[in-house]
Each structure stands twice: as structure tokens, then as C-alpha cells.
Write an enzyme that holds these catalytic residues in place. Structure first.
Site, PDB file in Angstrom:
ATOM      1  N   SER A  36      -0.754  12.085 -13.424  1.00 12.81           N
ATOM      2  CA  SER A  36      -1.663  13.095 -12.892  1.00 12.81           C
ATOM      3  C   SER A  36      -3.033  12.872 -13.523  1.00 12.81           C
ATOM      4  O   SER A  36      -3.478  11.740 -13.668  1.00 12.81           O
ATOM      5  CB  SER A  36      -1.121  14.498 -13.169  1.00 12.81           C
ATOM      6  OG  SER A  36      -1.973  15.475 -12.618  1.00 12.81           O
ATOM      7  N   SER A  37      -3.697  13.931 -13.937  1.00 13.13           N
ATOM      8  CA  SER A  37      -5.034  13.828 -14.532  1.00 13.13           C
ATOM      9  C   SER A  37      -5.434  15.175 -15.108  1.00 13.13           C
ATOM     10  O   SER A  37      -4.973  16.230 -14.635  1.00 13.13           O
ATOM     11  CB  SER A  37      -6.056  13.403 -13.474  1.00 13.13           C
ATOM     12  OG  SER A  37      -7.382  13.534 -13.961  1.00 13.13           O
ATOM     13  N   ASP A  49       0.871  -1.168   0.000  1.00 11.41           N
ATOM     14  CA  ASP A  49       0.000   0.000   0.000  1.00 11.41           C
ATOM     15  C   ASP A  49       0.912   1.222   0.000  1.00 11.41           C
ATOM     16  O   ASP A  49       1.689   1.416   0.935  1.00 11.41           O
ATOM     17  CB  ASP A  49      -0.885  -0.015   1.248  1.00 11.41           C
ATOM     18  CG  ASP A  49      -1.873   1.150   1.298  1.00 11.41           C
ATOM     19  OD1 ASP A  49      -1.698   2.125   0.534  1.00 11.41           O
ATOM     20  OD2 ASP A  49      -2.805   1.088   2.117  1.00 11.41           O
ATOM     21  N   LYS A 104      -3.928  16.039  -7.787  1.00 10.37           N
ATOM     22  CA  LYS A 104      -3.381  15.793  -9.117  1.00 10.37           C
ATOM     23  C   LYS A 104      -2.673  17.055  -9.631  1.00 10.37           C
ATOM     24  O   LYS A 104      -1.637  16.965 -10.296  1.00 10.37           O
ATOM     25  CB  LYS A 104      -4.493  15.365 -10.071  1.00 10.37           C
ATOM     26  CG  LYS A 104      -4.997  13.946  -9.834  1.00 10.37           C
ATOM     27  CD  LYS A 104      -3.891  12.916  -9.965  1.00 10.37           C
ATOM     28  CE  LYS A 104      -4.415  11.507  -9.943  1.00 10.37           C
ATOM     29  NZ  LYS A 104      -3.342  10.484 -10.020  1.00 10.37           N
ATOM     30  N   ASN A 130       1.948   5.807 -10.097  1.00 12.15           N
ATOM     31  CA  ASN A 130       0.673   5.672 -10.793  1.00 12.15           C
ATOM     32  C   ASN A 130      -0.538   5.575  -9.868  1.00 12.15           C
ATOM     33  O   ASN A 130      -1.650   5.850 -10.286  1.00 12.15           O
ATOM     34  CB  ASN A 130       0.734   4.419 -11.696  1.00 12.15           C
ATOM     35  CG  ASN A 130      -0.611   4.020 -12.237  1.00 12.15           C
ATOM     36  OD1 ASN A 130      -1.206   4.715 -13.060  1.00 12.15           O
ATOM     37  ND2 ASN A 130      -1.124   2.888 -11.755  1.00 12.15           N
ATOM     38  N   TYR A 142      -9.287  14.908  -5.241  1.00 14.75           N
ATOM     39  CA  TYR A 142      -8.685  14.259  -6.411  1.00 14.75           C
ATOM     40  C   TYR A 142      -8.017  15.287  -7.321  1.00 14.75           C
ATOM     41  O   TYR A 142      -6.811  15.205  -7.611  1.00 14.75           O
ATOM     42  CB  TYR A 142      -9.740  13.469  -7.181  1.00 14.75           C
ATOM     43  CG  TYR A 142      -9.181  12.745  -8.383  1.00 14.75           C
ATOM     44  CD1 TYR A 142      -8.495  11.535  -8.231  1.00 14.75           C
ATOM     45  CD2 TYR A 142      -9.326  13.258  -9.663  1.00 14.75           C
ATOM     46  CE1 TYR A 142      -7.961  10.871  -9.334  1.00 14.75           C
ATOM     47  CE2 TYR A 142      -8.803  12.609 -10.773  1.00 14.75           C
ATOM     48  CZ  TYR A 142      -8.125  11.416 -10.602  1.00 14.75           C
ATOM     49  OH  TYR A 142      -7.600  10.774 -11.694  1.00 14.75           O
TER      50      TYR A 142
END
Length: 253
Positions: free
Chosen positions: A138-139, A64, A156, A91, A152
């Protein structure tokens, strides 16, 4: 194009499914030795077997990334097994979009600190590499406000800032650092698969936002990440590569 990955030693967190699995498989297909981690031991074991079948050294452990000592111990053990490290790919995400404090804490521990701790643990080995590379996933949610605004998207965005700082700080040591910001990515068992089944209205709305008429695939995201990790991208550092099929409309300079 020869990416120059053969014989390099790579490590990917969250490497048993989705984008992480595709990155691990692509690195292995290009000849890199590969180590992965994820939380479920049985999934790690089966993925390692599939990677080893590609003719490279493959290793894995149930870890984890929110467990700092466990993550650092795994990185050190992989480096000892492989004789060093050249590439690390951060990731894993908690995928926390709730506004409650527990979601913020989970996202901080997993997304942000999971990335920072991975880099810190790998740094002594990357400094000895002739092809040291860091890639953080990232995103597009870190680039613009969407339904994932909150922990989130916030973390990111922070990962992009952190990674670009690393690029500047580590350039003199020959270590590159880049991020990939995927758009909506669909795969069986993934978040968008779950949304398609559980909230078809949201899924249809998200799908309609992309002018390509579809979502991306893990392999399309992996292609970008593996290129940035490779010696073929030797003069690319401090970049956030958006892979979203023109979903987002902000201009990057």
C-alpha cells in the site's frame, strides 16, 4: 533470525525494479523459489537471471496486471512449474495521481483489481499451502491526505481495507494477509528520482517533512514485506505495517 523461507514458493508482481525487485531478491536470498512479472520482457529476463544466480528456482514473464486473464494464466503456470504457491506479493501500482477519469480508471484496474485478481488466481494454491501468505504493498498516501490525494491514495487505502478483510476471512484456512505502507522511497529511476530532477522544489519539500532527513530505500521496505510473508510472522495477520521513518503522524491502534 531464520525466517523459515527456504524452499517456499513466492510470486511478486512488478519485480524488476524498486521495492518489488528488492522483495524478490530478499526472498531469493532467504532461499525461496521466486517468480516475478513486469511489463517489459527484457527487464524480466535480466532480473530472473540475477535471481537464479542466488541458487533458487527463478521464473518470470512479461505481464500487465491490468490484464486479468493474462495475470491469472501466469499465476497458474507458476504454480504448475513450482508445484504450488506459498506467498504472493501484490506490488504493482499505476502511480496515477491525476484527477481525470482516465487516471482513476487506470489506478482501479492496476492497483485495486490487479491485487484482487492476483489473490483470486492464487487462492486455490494458497489453500493447499502450509504457510500461505499474502502481502500487498500500500502506501502512507492511503493513510493520510498528501499531494497524491485522488486515485493513488484512495485505492491504496482500499487495498488496506481489502487485505484486512482477507485476513479475517482466511484465518481459519491458515492463510495470512498483511499490507506494508512505505513512506517516500528513493531509488535510481524511481518516482522520487524523477521528481528530484524535474521538480526539485517538491522534492525538497517532501524531504523536509521526514524527521530522519532522508527517504527510505527499497531494501528497507522489502525487509518489512519479506518478514510479513515469512513463517516467522506466523501470528501476524490483518496488519498494516507503516515503514516511513516517522513521516506520518497519525496514531495507529
Amino acid at each position: 533470525m531464520d525466517l523459515g523461507l527456504k524452499g517456499l514458493r513466492a510470486l511478486v508482481t512488478g519485480g524488476t525494479k524498486g521495492i518489488g525487485r528488492a522483495i524478490a531478491e530478499t526472498l531469493a536470498a532467504e532461499g525461496a523459489d521466486i517468480a516475478i512479472c513486469a511489463r517489459k520482457a527484457d527487464e524480466v529476463e535480466s532480473t530472473v537471471s540475477a535471481l537464479a544466480a542466488k541458487g533458487v528456482r527463478a521464473s518470470g514473464r512479461a505481464v500487465d496486471v491490468a490484464d486479468g486473464p493474462g495475470l491469472a494464466g501466469w499465476v497458474a503456470d507458476v504454480a504448475a512449474e513450482f508445484g504450488g504457491l506459498d506467498i504472493v506479493v501484490a506490488n504493482v501500482s499505476a502511480l496515477a495521481i491525476g484527477q481525470d477519469e482516465a487516471s482513476w480508471q487506470k489506478s482501479f484496474e492496476t492497483d485495486m483489481l490487479g491485487t484482487v485478481r492476483l489473490v483470486n488466481a492464487a487462492m486455490p494454491f494458497l489453500e493447499q499451502s502450509k504457510a500461505g501468505a499474502i502481502v500487498a504493498i500500500s502506501s502512507v498516501s492511503g493513510r493520510e491526505i498528501d499531494f497524491a490525494a485522488g486515485p493513488y491514495g484512495t485505492f491504496k487505502a482500499a487495498i488496506i481495507h481489502y487485505t484486512q478483510g482477507l485476513a479475517f476471512q482466511l484465518a481459519g484456512k491458515g492463510i495470512r494477509a498483511n499490507t506494508v505502507s512505505p513512506g517516500n522511497t528513493y531509488f535510481e529511476g524511481g518516482v522520487w528520482n524523477q521528481i528530484k530532477d524535474g521538480n526539485p522544489e517538491l522534492y525538497a519539500t517532501a524531504l523536509a517533512l521526514n524527521p530522519t532527513g532522508r527517504m527510505g530505500t527499497p531494501q528497507e521496505m522489502a525487509n518489512a514485506a519479506v518478514f510479513l510473508a515469512s513463517p516467522a510472522a506466523s501470528f501476524i495477520t490483518g496488519t498494516n505495517l507503516v515503514v516511513d521513518g516517522a513521516l506520518t503522524r497519525g496514531v495507529q491502534f
